[in-house]
Design a protein around this motif. Structure first.
Motif, PDB file in Angstrom:
ATOM      1  N   GLU A 118      48.770 -26.235 -79.191  1.00  0.00           N
ATOM      2  CA  GLU A 118      49.547 -24.996 -79.153  1.00  0.00           C
ATOM      3  C   GLU A 118      49.494 -24.367 -77.763  1.00  0.00           C
ATOM      4  OE1 GLU A 118      51.538 -23.655 -81.232  1.00  0.00           O
ATOM      5  OE2 GLU A 118      51.187 -24.988 -82.926  1.00  0.00           O
ATOM      6  N   PRO A 119      50.642 -24.226 -77.092  1.00  0.00           N
ATOM      7  CA  PRO A 119      51.944 -24.751 -77.492  1.00  0.00           C
ATOM      8  C   PRO A 119      52.021 -26.250 -77.201  1.00  0.00           C
ATOM      9  CG  PRO A 119      52.119 -23.710 -75.344  1.00  0.00           C
ATOM     10  CD  PRO A 119      50.693 -23.489 -75.810  1.00  0.00           C
ATOM     11  N   PRO A 120      52.959 -26.964 -77.807  1.00  0.00           N
ATOM     12  CA  PRO A 120      53.107 -28.394 -77.522  1.00  0.00           C
ATOM     13  C   PRO A 120      53.314 -28.637 -76.030  1.00  0.00           C
ATOM     14  CG  PRO A 120      54.407 -27.776 -79.433  1.00  0.00           C
ATOM     15  CD  PRO A 120      53.916 -26.501 -78.834  1.00  0.00           C
ATOM     16  N   ASP A 121      52.689 -29.695 -75.527  1.00  0.00           N
ATOM     17  CA  ASP A 121      52.750 -30.009 -74.094  1.00  0.00           C
ATOM     18  C   ASP A 121      53.611 -31.250 -73.883  1.00  0.00           C
ATOM     19  OD1 ASP A 121      52.303 -30.410 -71.399  1.00  0.00           O
ATOM     20  OD2 ASP A 121      50.183 -29.854 -71.515  1.00  0.00           O
ATOM     21  N   VAL A 122      54.904 -31.022 -73.776  1.00  0.00           N
ATOM     22  CA  VAL A 122      55.865 -32.122 -73.655  1.00  0.00           C
ATOM     23  C   VAL A 122      55.680 -32.880 -72.339  1.00  0.00           C
ATOM     24  CG1 VAL A 122      58.320 -32.663 -73.457  1.00  0.00           C
ATOM     25  CG2 VAL A 122      57.548 -31.045 -75.186  1.00  0.00           C
ATOM     26  N   GLU A 123      55.479 -32.150 -71.247  1.00  0.00           N
ATOM     27  CA  GLU A 123      55.321 -32.797 -69.942  1.00  0.00           C
ATOM     28  C   GLU A 123      54.107 -33.720 -69.916  1.00  0.00           C
ATOM     29  OE1 GLU A 123      55.319 -30.016 -66.740  1.00  0.00           O
ATOM     30  OE2 GLU A 123      57.339 -29.278 -67.162  1.00  0.00           O
ATOM     31  N   ARG A 124      53.044 -33.287 -70.537  1.00  0.00           N
ATOM     32  CA  ARG A 124      51.825 -34.104 -70.588  1.00  0.00           C
ATOM     33  C   ARG A 124      52.063 -35.362 -71.410  1.00  0.00           C
ATOM     34  NH1 ARG A 124      46.241 -30.829 -71.729  1.00  0.00           N
ATOM     35  NH2 ARG A 124      44.772 -32.162 -70.582  1.00  0.00           N
ATOM     36  N   ALA A 125      52.831 -35.236 -72.474  1.00  0.00           N
ATOM     37  CA  ALA A 125      53.168 -36.398 -73.306  1.00  0.00           C
ATOM     38  C   ALA A 125      53.986 -37.404 -72.500  1.00  0.00           C
ATOM     39  CB  ALA A 125      53.943 -35.948 -74.544  1.00  0.00           C
ATOM     40  N   GLU A 126      54.921 -36.911 -71.710  1.00  0.00           N
ATOM     41  CA  GLU A 126      55.747 -37.789 -70.881  1.00  0.00           C
ATOM     42  C   GLU A 126      54.906 -38.494 -69.825  1.00  0.00           C
ATOM     43  OE1 GLU A 126      59.270 -36.025 -69.277  1.00  0.00           O
ATOM     44  OE2 GLU A 126      59.964 -35.269 -71.223  1.00  0.00           O
TER      45      GLU A 126
END
Length: 210
Positions: free
Chosen positions: A160-168
């Motif tokens: 929280e919050p979702p970490d989209v950049e880190r996932a990429e």
């Protein structure tokens, strides 16, 4: 019973059969009725597996302790099963406790152990713990496989919050190591969205072809 099969082998076979059908009561009855000399580590592993399949962490832990009371030595497989039981119910604290217990017995965890722990961390969005484990493995002679990165990407979506950049970044790094992008395609799509996931896959495909 076959000519080469002893009572202990027969007990393991019976308990494994119960594991396949999810019949904990019958597995427990077989263990209780068996002669003490026929109850082996393998039999306990089989019944702990039954408990794990049923997501019954407390019962899995109970049988682990019962096995110790009988002075039977748990194996890496035994610990992996108990840690998986913790992962099934999302209890990362107890999973870590069992890892410490395992190391305290001078039993080195394997990729299954650590991968199961990462799966548990992922459910709680514990990104840093998974990243630290991946870094540690990358420095060792046993590099992580795709399942560790799947857990990392999943954790990025669960935090929280979702970490989209880190996932990429995790996905890009995974592919740079030569690991299979298709192995994490579904979880990547869940975390960063179908459209962005497709863009990233196409971009990486182009980079690899040039």
């Amino acid at each position: 019973m076959s000519g080469d099969e002893g009572p202990g082998d027969e007990l393991c076979r019976l308990v494994r059969s119960c594991a396949r059908s999810g019949d904990i009561s019958r597995a427990e009855e077989a263990l209780q009725l068996a002669a003490p000399e026929d109850v082996t580590v393998e039999a306990y592993n089989a019944i702990i597996h039954v408990c794990t399949q049923a997501a019954d962490m407390e019962r899995a832990e109970m049988y682990f302790r019962q096995m110790e009371d009988r002075r039977l030595e748990p194996t890496v497989v035994t610990y992996n099963l108990v840690i998986n039981a913790c992962a099934r119910v999302g209890d990362s604290t107890r999973a870590e406790d069992w890892l410490i217990h395992m190391i305290g017995r001078s039993l080195p965890p394997n990729l299954v152990t650590l991968g199961t722990l990462c799966k548990c961390f992922a459910r709680h969005g514990e990104v840093q713990k998974i990243e630290d484990m991946i870094v540690s493995l990358e420095r060792s002679s046993t590099p992580p496989n795709e399942y560790f990165y799947a857990s990392l990407i999943c954790a990025c979506g669960a935090c929280e919050p979702p970490d989209v950049e880190r996932a990429e970044r995790a996905f890009t790094h995974m592919v740079s190591l030569g690991l299979r992008a298709q192995s994490v395609k579904r979880v990547l799509r869940q975390v960063i969205g179908r459209q962005r996931s497709q863009q990233l896959l196409e971009q990486l495909r182009w980079q690899l072809s040039t």
